[in-house]
Motif scaffolding. Structure first.
Motif, short mmCIF file in Angstrom:
data_model
loop_
_atom_site.label_atom_id
_atom_site.label_comp_id
_atom_site.label_asym_id
_atom_site.label_seq_id
_atom_site.Cartn_x
_atom_site.Cartn_y
_atom_site.Cartn_z
N SER A 180 4.66 -0.02 5.69
CA SER A 180 5.91 0.03 6.44
C SER A 180 6.60 -1.32 6.34
O SER A 180 5.95 -2.35 6.16
CB SER A 180 5.67 0.41 7.90
OG SER A 180 4.98 -0.62 8.57
N ARG A 204 0.44 -3.97 4.03
CA ARG A 204 0.38 -2.69 4.73
C ARG A 204 1.55 -2.60 5.71
O ARG A 204 2.05 -1.52 5.98
CB ARG A 204 -0.94 -2.51 5.46
CG ARG A 204 -1.02 -1.16 6.15
CD ARG A 204 -2.39 -0.76 6.62
NE ARG A 204 -3.07 -1.80 7.36
CZ ARG A 204 -4.39 -1.81 7.55
NH1 ARG A 204 -5.15 -0.86 7.04
NH2 ARG A 204 -4.95 -2.77 8.25
N THR A 218 0.86 -1.17 0.00
CA THR A 218 0.00 0.00 0.00
C THR A 218 0.91 1.23 0.00
O THR A 218 2.07 1.15 0.43
CB THR A 218 -0.92 0.03 1.24
OG1 THR A 218 -0.12 0.11 2.41
CG2 THR A 218 -1.84 -1.19 1.29
N PRO A 219 0.41 2.38 -0.45
CA PRO A 219 1.25 3.59 -0.48
C PRO A 219 1.79 3.98 0.90
O PRO A 219 2.87 4.54 1.01
CB PRO A 219 0.33 4.67 -1.03
CG PRO A 219 -0.66 3.91 -1.86
CD PRO A 219 -0.88 2.61 -1.13
N ASP A 220 1.05 3.67 1.97
CA ASP A 220 1.47 4.03 3.33
C ASP A 220 2.11 2.87 4.08
O ASP A 220 2.25 2.90 5.30
CB ASP A 220 0.27 4.55 4.12
CG ASP A 220 -0.81 3.49 4.31
OD1 ASP A 220 -0.82 2.48 3.56
OD2 ASP A 220 -1.67 3.66 5.20
N ARG A 231 9.06 3.61 5.67
CA ARG A 231 7.66 3.93 5.42
C ARG A 231 7.44 4.46 4.02
O ARG A 231 8.18 5.32 3.54
CB ARG A 231 7.18 4.96 6.43
CG ARG A 231 7.22 4.44 7.85
CD ARG A 231 6.52 5.38 8.81
NE ARG A 231 6.69 4.97 10.18
CZ ARG A 231 6.01 4.00 10.77
NH1 ARG A 231 5.11 3.34 10.11
NH2 ARG A 231 6.22 3.70 12.04
N GLY A 232 6.39 3.93 3.39
CA GLY A 232 5.99 4.39 2.06
C GLY A 232 6.81 3.77 0.94
O GLY A 232 7.87 3.19 1.16
N HIS A 233 6.29 3.91 -0.25
CA HIS A 233 6.91 3.31 -1.42
C HIS A 233 8.36 3.75 -1.61
O HIS A 233 9.23 2.93 -1.90
CB HIS A 233 6.11 3.62 -2.68
CG HIS A 233 4.84 2.84 -2.78
ND1 HIS A 233 3.89 3.13 -3.73
CD2 HIS A 233 4.37 1.77 -2.10
CE1 HIS A 233 2.88 2.28 -3.62
NE2 HIS A 233 3.15 1.45 -2.62
#
Length: 141
Positions: free
Chosen positions: A35, A125, A31-33, A50-52
Motif C-alpha cells: 500500500s 509493504r 510486495t504484490p499486496d 493498494r497493490g501493484h
C-alpha cells in the motif's frame, strides 16, 4: 549486504525507478499486496493505493502530468529492524525539478516505510509519503 545497506538500496532503487520512468523496476520495489499513501501538510490523506496496479497507475499518472525532470533525493535513512525479515525505515525526501538549466526544490518531506524480505529481496509493504508543501508550489488549504 547488511539489513541497513539492503534497505538503503531499496529506497534508492525506488527513486531511480521513478525518476527514469522504469515502471518494471518500480513495481519490483513493492510486495504484490503493498500500500502507498500520501499527505501534503494540512491536507487530506490520499490513498491508500493498494497493490501493484493501483500504485503503478498513481505513479504513471503523476509522471504524465510533469513537464520537467524530477530527482528524488533520499537522505537521513533510519532503519529499525522489527523482527525476522521486517523493519521500519524512515528517510527524508528532497524533490528537485530540472527544467532546462533551472533547478528548483519543489518539495521536501518524509518517507515512512514498512519493509519485508520477500522473494529474496527487501521490498516495500507499506509506504507513507508526508510532504511539507505541495510539489506544485501551491499553499496547502
Amino acid at each position: 549486504m547488511s539489513v541497513r545497506e539492503s534497505i538503503a538500496d531499496l529506497v534508492a532503487r525506488y527513486a531511480w525507478a521513478y525518476d527514469t520512468r522504469n515502471w518494471g523496476a518500480l513495481v519490483e520495489c513493492f510486495t504484490p499486496d503493498a500500500s502507498l499513501s500520501l499527505r501534503v501538510v494540512g491536507g487530506d490523506l490520499a490513498g491508500p493505493f493498494r497493490g501493484h496496479a493501483e500504485i503503478l497507475r498513481l505513479m504513471r499518472d503523476s509522471a504524465a502530468a510533469q513537464d520537467d525532470r524530477r530527482r528524488h533525493v533520499c537522505t537521513n535513512l533510519v532503519v529499525d529492524p522489527s523482527g525476522s525479515g521486517t523493519a521500519t525505515a524512515r528517510s527524508y525526501l528532497t524533490l528537485i525539478s530540472v527544467r532546462g538549466v533551472q533547478l528548483e526544490v519543489l518539495a521536501t518531506g518524509t518517507y515512512t516505510d514498512e519493509v519485508v524480505q520477500a522473494g529474496g529481496a527487501w521490498r516495500l509493504r507499506a509506504r507513507h509519503i508526508e510532504l511539507d508543501r505541495p510539489a506544485d508550489g501551491r499553499r496547502p488549504r
